[in-house]
Design a protein around this motif. Structure first.
Motif, PDB file in Angstrom:
ATOM      1  N   SER A 103       2.236  20.098 -17.432  1.00  0.00           N
ATOM      2  CA  SER A 103       2.383  19.352 -18.688  1.00  0.00           C
ATOM      3  C   SER A 103       3.808  19.469 -19.222  1.00  0.00           C
ATOM      4  CB  SER A 103       1.403  19.870 -19.723  1.00  0.00           C
ATOM      5  OG  SER A 103       1.831  21.123 -20.202  1.00  0.00           O
ATOM      6  N   ALA A 104       4.165  18.489 -20.079  1.00  0.00           N
ATOM      7  CA  ALA A 104       5.497  18.493 -20.688  1.00  0.00           C
ATOM      8  C   ALA A 104       5.747  19.831 -21.372  1.00  0.00           C
ATOM      9  CB  ALA A 104       5.588  17.351 -21.689  1.00  0.00           C
ATOM     10  N   LEU A 105       4.735  20.296 -22.109  1.00  0.00           N
ATOM     11  CA  LEU A 105       4.885  21.550 -22.850  1.00  0.00           C
ATOM     12  C   LEU A 105       5.180  22.714 -21.895  1.00  0.00           C
ATOM     13  CD1 LEU A 105       4.623  22.614 -25.777  1.00  0.00           C
ATOM     14  CD2 LEU A 105       2.310  23.328 -25.181  1.00  0.00           C
ATOM     15  N   MET A 106       4.437  22.765 -20.792  1.00  0.00           N
ATOM     16  CA  MET A 106       4.636  23.873 -19.853  1.00  0.00           C
ATOM     17  C   MET A 106       5.989  23.765 -19.154  1.00  0.00           C
ATOM     18  SD  MET A 106       0.823  24.424 -18.319  1.00  0.00           S
ATOM     19  CE  MET A 106       1.242  25.702 -17.141  1.00  0.00           C
ATOM     20  N   ASN A 107       6.455  22.538 -18.927  1.00  0.00           N
ATOM     21  CA  ASN A 107       7.783  22.366 -18.369  1.00  0.00           C
ATOM     22  C   ASN A 107       8.842  22.926 -19.308  1.00  0.00           C
ATOM     23  OD1 ASN A 107       8.527  20.937 -15.774  1.00  0.00           O
ATOM     24  ND2 ASN A 107       6.739  19.737 -16.418  1.00  0.00           N
ATOM     25  N   VAL A 108       8.656  22.641 -20.588  1.00  0.00           N
ATOM     26  CA  VAL A 108       9.637  23.107 -21.571  1.00  0.00           C
ATOM     27  C   VAL A 108       9.562  24.630 -21.723  1.00  0.00           C
ATOM     28  CG1 VAL A 108      10.369  22.906 -23.975  1.00  0.00           C
ATOM     29  CG2 VAL A 108       9.567  20.888 -22.759  1.00  0.00           C
ATOM     30  N   ALA A 128       8.535  23.020 -30.640  1.00  0.00           N
ATOM     31  CA  ALA A 128       9.640  22.644 -31.524  1.00  0.00           C
ATOM     32  C   ALA A 128      10.669  21.826 -30.740  1.00  0.00           C
ATOM     33  CB  ALA A 128      10.279  23.892 -32.112  1.00  0.00           C
ATOM     34  N   ALA A 129      10.969  22.246 -29.502  1.00  0.00           N
ATOM     35  CA  ALA A 129      11.967  21.532 -28.691  1.00  0.00           C
ATOM     36  C   ALA A 129      11.465  20.122 -28.375  1.00  0.00           C
ATOM     37  CB  ALA A 129      12.247  22.309 -27.412  1.00  0.00           C
ATOM     38  N   LEU A 130      10.172  20.015 -28.061  1.00  0.00           N
ATOM     39  CA  LEU A 130       9.602  18.685 -27.773  1.00  0.00           C
ATOM     40  C   LEU A 130       9.663  17.794 -29.011  1.00  0.00           C
ATOM     41  CD1 LEU A 130       6.453  19.216 -25.517  1.00  0.00           C
ATOM     42  CD2 LEU A 130       8.501  17.877 -24.993  1.00  0.00           C
ATOM     43  N   ASP A 131       9.430  18.420 -30.145  1.00  0.00           N
ATOM     44  CA  ASP A 131       9.476  17.679 -31.412  1.00  0.00           C
ATOM     45  C   ASP A 131      10.882  17.135 -31.639  1.00  0.00           C
ATOM     46  OD1 ASP A 131       8.214  16.731 -33.711  1.00  0.00           O
ATOM     47  OD2 ASP A 131       9.123  18.337 -34.899  1.00  0.00           O
ATOM     48  N   LYS A 132      11.875  17.945 -31.303  1.00  0.00           N
ATOM     49  CA  LYS A 132      13.272  17.577 -31.491  1.00  0.00           C
ATOM     50  C   LYS A 132      13.642  16.333 -30.689  1.00  0.00           C
ATOM     51  CE  LYS A 132      16.914  20.805 -32.714  1.00  0.00           C
ATOM     52  NZ  LYS A 132      17.419  22.139 -32.391  1.00  0.00           N
ATOM     53  N   VAL A 133      13.011  16.176 -29.497  1.00  0.00           N
ATOM     54  CA  VAL A 133      13.324  14.997 -28.680  1.00  0.00           C
ATOM     55  C   VAL A 133      12.296  13.892 -28.929  1.00  0.00           C
ATOM     56  CG1 VAL A 133      14.440  16.394 -26.910  1.00  0.00           C
ATOM     57  CG2 VAL A 133      12.012  15.804 -26.672  1.00  0.00           C
ATOM     58  N   GLY A 134      11.451  14.078 -29.942  1.00  0.00           N
ATOM     59  CA  GLY A 134      10.510  13.039 -30.354  1.00  0.00           C
ATOM     60  C   GLY A 134       9.319  12.871 -29.430  1.00  0.00           C
ATOM     61  N   LEU A 135       8.908  13.955 -28.743  1.00  0.00           N
ATOM     62  CA  LEU A 135       7.797  13.829 -27.792  1.00  0.00           C
ATOM     63  C   LEU A 135       6.644  14.790 -28.105  1.00  0.00           C
ATOM     64  CD1 LEU A 135       9.389  13.280 -24.288  1.00  0.00           C
ATOM     65  CD2 LEU A 135       8.006  11.700 -25.623  1.00  0.00           C
ATOM     66  N   ALA A 136       6.567  15.222 -29.354  1.00  0.00           N
ATOM     67  CA  ALA A 136       5.510  16.170 -29.705  1.00  0.00           C
ATOM     68  C   ALA A 136       4.137  15.623 -29.335  1.00  0.00           C
ATOM     69  CB  ALA A 136       5.579  16.493 -31.194  1.00  0.00           C
ATOM     70  N   ARG A 158      13.592  20.858 -22.419  1.00  0.00           N
ATOM     71  CA  ARG A 158      13.590  22.087 -21.623  1.00  0.00           C
ATOM     72  C   ARG A 158      14.960  22.774 -21.698  1.00  0.00           C
ATOM     73  NH1 ARG A 158      12.531  21.219 -15.449  1.00  0.00           N
ATOM     74  NH2 ARG A 158      14.607  20.325 -15.621  1.00  0.00           N
ATOM     75  N   ALA A 159      16.024  21.961 -21.606  1.00  0.00           N
ATOM     76  CA  ALA A 159      17.366  22.526 -21.678  1.00  0.00           C
ATOM     77  C   ALA A 159      17.612  23.147 -23.053  1.00  0.00           C
ATOM     78  CB  ALA A 159      18.397  21.441 -21.386  1.00  0.00           C
ATOM     79  N   LEU A 160      17.042  22.511 -24.083  1.00  0.00           N
ATOM     80  CA  LEU A 160      17.242  22.972 -25.460  1.00  0.00           C
ATOM     81  C   LEU A 160      16.440  24.224 -25.791  1.00  0.00           C
ATOM     82  CD1 LEU A 160      16.890  19.891 -27.829  1.00  0.00           C
ATOM     83  CD2 LEU A 160      18.839  21.453 -27.662  1.00  0.00           C
ATOM     84  N   ALA A 161      15.265  24.324 -25.182  1.00  0.00           N
ATOM     85  CA  ALA A 161      14.277  25.317 -25.611  1.00  0.00           C
ATOM     86  C   ALA A 161      14.840  26.733 -25.570  1.00  0.00           C
ATOM     87  CB  ALA A 161      13.027  25.228 -24.739  1.00  0.00           C
ATOM     88  N   GLY A 162      15.652  26.996 -24.550  1.00  0.00           N
ATOM     89  CA  GLY A 162      16.201  28.347 -24.408  1.00  0.00           C
ATOM     90  C   GLY A 162      17.337  28.614 -25.381  1.00  0.00           C
ATOM     91  N   ASN A 163      17.635  27.645 -26.261  1.00  0.00           N
ATOM     92  CA  ASN A 163      18.699  27.789 -27.253  1.00  0.00           C
ATOM     93  C   ASN A 163      20.018  28.175 -26.583  1.00  0.00           C
ATOM     94  OD1 ASN A 163      19.768  27.707 -29.773  1.00  0.00           O
ATOM     95  ND2 ASN A 163      19.231  29.831 -30.278  1.00  0.00           N
ATOM     96  N   PRO A 164      20.508  27.301 -25.661  1.00  0.00           N
ATOM     97  CA  PRO A 164      21.676  27.677 -24.864  1.00  0.00           C
ATOM     98  C   PRO A 164      22.991  27.487 -25.619  1.00  0.00           C
ATOM     99  CG  PRO A 164      20.982  25.486 -24.284  1.00  0.00           C
ATOM    100  CD  PRO A 164      20.031  25.959 -25.336  1.00  0.00           C
ATOM    101  N   GLU A 165      24.040  27.992 -25.024  1.00  0.00           N
ATOM    102  CA  GLU A 165      25.386  27.827 -25.560  1.00  0.00           C
ATOM    103  C   GLU A 165      25.921  26.452 -25.174  1.00  0.00           C
ATOM    104  OE1 GLU A 165      28.302  29.939 -27.752  1.00  0.00           O
ATOM    105  OE2 GLU A 165      26.376  30.663 -27.036  1.00  0.00           O
TER     106      GLU A 165
END
Lengths: 236, 398
Positions: A103-108, A128-136, A158-165
């Motif tokens: 699922s999208a959630l598990m991917n993220v 929260a990350a999915l919500d940010k890209v409008g896919l909640a 997914r790239a965002l979820a880890g709160n990267p630099e």
């Protein structure tokens, strides 16, 4: 200079040896600061993908120095580079590269699992990350049930979820039509406005215009490094 | 992390349920074979032990045979039996023993069995009891009249549930009166039925069946608390003396103690166990290779997934662990099915052979650990291949 995230000095990446030697990167000097949105362009074979791989710590320079947040990447082993990716880097690929039948959630959630985040926190952060890209609302759908644009947005989540630099994007719109491409670029632009450093490889001028800085590569060298027209216009 | 990895392994196996099942078939068969074999072996050995204990561990079998191939030798006589009892303090008692295969007839029922000529001391020697009727009288033993004692199996074959005591049956040409019924012992080890037996007086056996007064075997019981080997050597020296064997000559008789019989049975069981173990070993090897094969396929199929995991920060060790755990879960899945199958098989065989079904928790634990071990050994190579993939190459993989 405290906001310097990436610093390259005379970086080369050489494949093969002798007659078949290919200098994919041939002496790159580059500084990228926090909050920049950099587009890398160039003809095919110019080394832009190799540059992204090196910047993303998926690959190591053959010679020269690459400092990521002050850490010399060239001296790190595979597992240490994996840790850098885990904690500071997020990737977006042309082909989305989502786990199938997941699922999208598990991917993220995936990068958060490797970060060792407890399950409950993970679910919250991924949602929260999915919500940010409008896919909640698509959280429990498999990639096969999502359109290309939606899949790429999951990948960005997914790239965002880890709160990267830094987020590294390799032709993120390469598989999408113009409308979806614009949506993706606007999403990335929005993230950049919120302070995310983004480095993107593209071969489409239109897409590069969403960035603030354009690096043009030829034959493994940086031929031109300048603000995009849009950035000039915005500044002007 | 570990919990996620295990969940992931189960998912991967469930997605390819059929393939996973076929893959672990080798492990299933191997583990089932090991479990069944050990369980059946344990049951048989439990029974033999119980039987030896029931018959008295002090039982010794003396027979007039010589040489490597047990060729018939000079027979014993009834004086030998008395001498054993009188001259060896360790000997509790002894009974002559002669037997032959005969067909018994009662009306239109008949039954082929072992007819044993002995005397009433046989009951003391073997520790068996009569549940009905009586033993032979000294008069019957001296005159050699046709009387017999039946085992339970023979009674059922000739009389059903009816009381045979006082009835007459025919042993070949001899008409014989049933005077007693032996207490049943239950099924014998390795299918031998100790209740499929008819006893007649030794004198009757010699006169009416054998035609001579020769005795070819003597069963001896030692007193409780005497050493088995001491008894055996006392019997040997007495027999050498009585049979006038020179010091440089070999025995022309054979002494076999229950200890030795138990040892022989253990040897036979050992050979069987070894044979089955090697079959199980081959099956587990094939099963392991099957797991290795399918894990290699899985690694190739999921190259891109591995690339994604590496890109988001998985370390080589974590990828290795993921595939290793998948192989172990797969293998243990086979182990559990094999375990259940093995116990079922053992229960069926035990029922069929009339031996006790003795499932052992240690066997279950062993099967579990062993199948996990197979998973680790054969999963390691594919897992290492996955862990060593280059993330860039893996991400590009179609």
């Amino acid at each position: 200079m405290t906001d310097t995230v990436i610093e390259l000095q005379g970086v080369t990446r050489v494949y093969g040896a002798g007659d078949t030697e290919v200098r994919a990167l041939d002496g790159i000097d580059l500084v990228i600061r926090k909050g920049e949105f950099v587009a890398i362009m160039g003809p095919s074979g110019s080394g832009k993908s190799t540059a992204l791989n090196v910047l993303g710590c998926l690959d190591s320079p053959t010679s020269g120095q690459y400092r990521f947040k002050g850490v010399e990447v060239g001296t790190l082993d595979r597992d240490q580079r994996a840790l850098l990716r885990r904690h500071f880097l997020g990737f977006v690929f042309q082909g989305y590269n989502l786990l199938p039948r997941t699922s999208a959630l598990m991917n993220v959630e995936l990068p958060l699992i490797y970060k060792g985040m407890p399950r409950q926190d993970r679910l919250v952060a991924a949602a929260a990350a999915l919500d940010k890209v409008g896919l909640a609302h698509r959280a429990h759908h498999d990639p096969s049930e999502l359109s290309g644009g939606q899949q790429q947005r999951v990948a960005i989540a997914r790239a965002l979820a880890g709160n990267p630099e830094v987020i590294l994007a390799d032709e993120p719109t390469g598989n999408l039509d113009t409308k979806r491409s614009v949506e993706i670029m606007e999403l990335l632009q929005g993230l950049n406005r919120d302070g995310m450093t983004i480095i993107m490889v593209t071969h489409e001028d239109d897409m590069a215009e969403y960035a603030g800085r354009l690096i043009w590569m030829v034959d493994g060298r940086i031929e031109r490094d300048a603000p995009t027209r849009k950035a000039v216009a915005d500044a002007g | 992390m570990l919990a996620e990895t295990i969940t992931l392994a189960f998912q991967a196996i469930r997605r390819n349920a059929m393939r996973s099942f076929l893959t672990v078939l080798g492990v299933i068969i191997g583990v089932a074979a090991v479990v069944a074999m050990v369980t059946i072996g344990q049951g048989a050995s439990d029974q033999v032990t119980a039987q030896i204990e029931g018959q008295g561990a002090n039982l010794i079998f003396l027979s007039a045979v010589e040489g490597e191939f047990d060729a018939p030798a000079k027979p014993f006589d009834s004086d030998d039996v008395e001498a054993l009892i009188e001259q060896i303090p360790a000997v509790l008692t002894a009974a002559p023993f002669g037997s032959t295969q005969m067909t018994l007839v009662n009306g239109n029922l008949n039954h082929a069995t072992q007819v044993t000529g002995t005397d009433s001391r046989y009951l003391i020697v073997t520790g068996r009891n009569l549940i009905h009727g009586r033993a032979f009288t000294p008069g019957e033993e001296a005159s050699g009249v046709a009387v017999c004692i039946l085992g339970e199996t023979v009674r059922q074959a000739l009389f059903g549930r009816a009381d045979p005591v006082g009835m007459r049956i025919r042993l070949g040409a001899i008409s014989c009166e049933v005077v007693g019924l032996l207490e049943p012992l239950g099924g014998g080890g390795f299918g031998r039925d100790e209740d499929d037996i008819v006893l007649i007086p030794m004198r009757t056996f010699q006169r009416r069946i054998q035609g001579t007064r020769d005795i070819y075997a003597i069963q001896i019981a030692l007193r409780d608390g005497t050493s088995n080997s001491g008894g055996v050597s006392a019997i040997e020296s007495l027999m050498r003396e009585r049979r006038r064997i020179a010091p440089d000559e070999d025995d022309d008789f054979n002494v076999l103690s229950m200890d030795q019989i138990a040892e022989m049975l253990a040897d036979v069981t050992g050979v069987l166990t070894g044979l089955l173990a090697s079959i199980a070993g081959v099956s587990l090897l094939v099963g392991g290779i099957g797991i290795m094969n399918i894990m290699l396929v899985s690694v190739t199929e999921r190259t891109r997934e591995i690339g994604i995991r590496l890109a988001v920060g998985a370390q080589a060790g974590q990828v290795l662990m993921q595939f290793l755990i998948e192989a172990v879960v797969l293998s243990m899945f086979g182990g559990v099915i094999g375990l259940v199958l093995g116990f079922v098989l053992a229960a069926v065989v035990a029922q069929y052979m009339g031996i006790p079904f003795s499932p052992d928790l240690a066997v279950a634990a062993l099967a579990f650990v062993f199948s996990a071990f197979i998973g680790v050994v054969f999963g390691y190579f594919p897992a290492r291949r996955a862990a060593r993939l280059d993330p860039i190459e893996a991400l590009r993989h179609q």
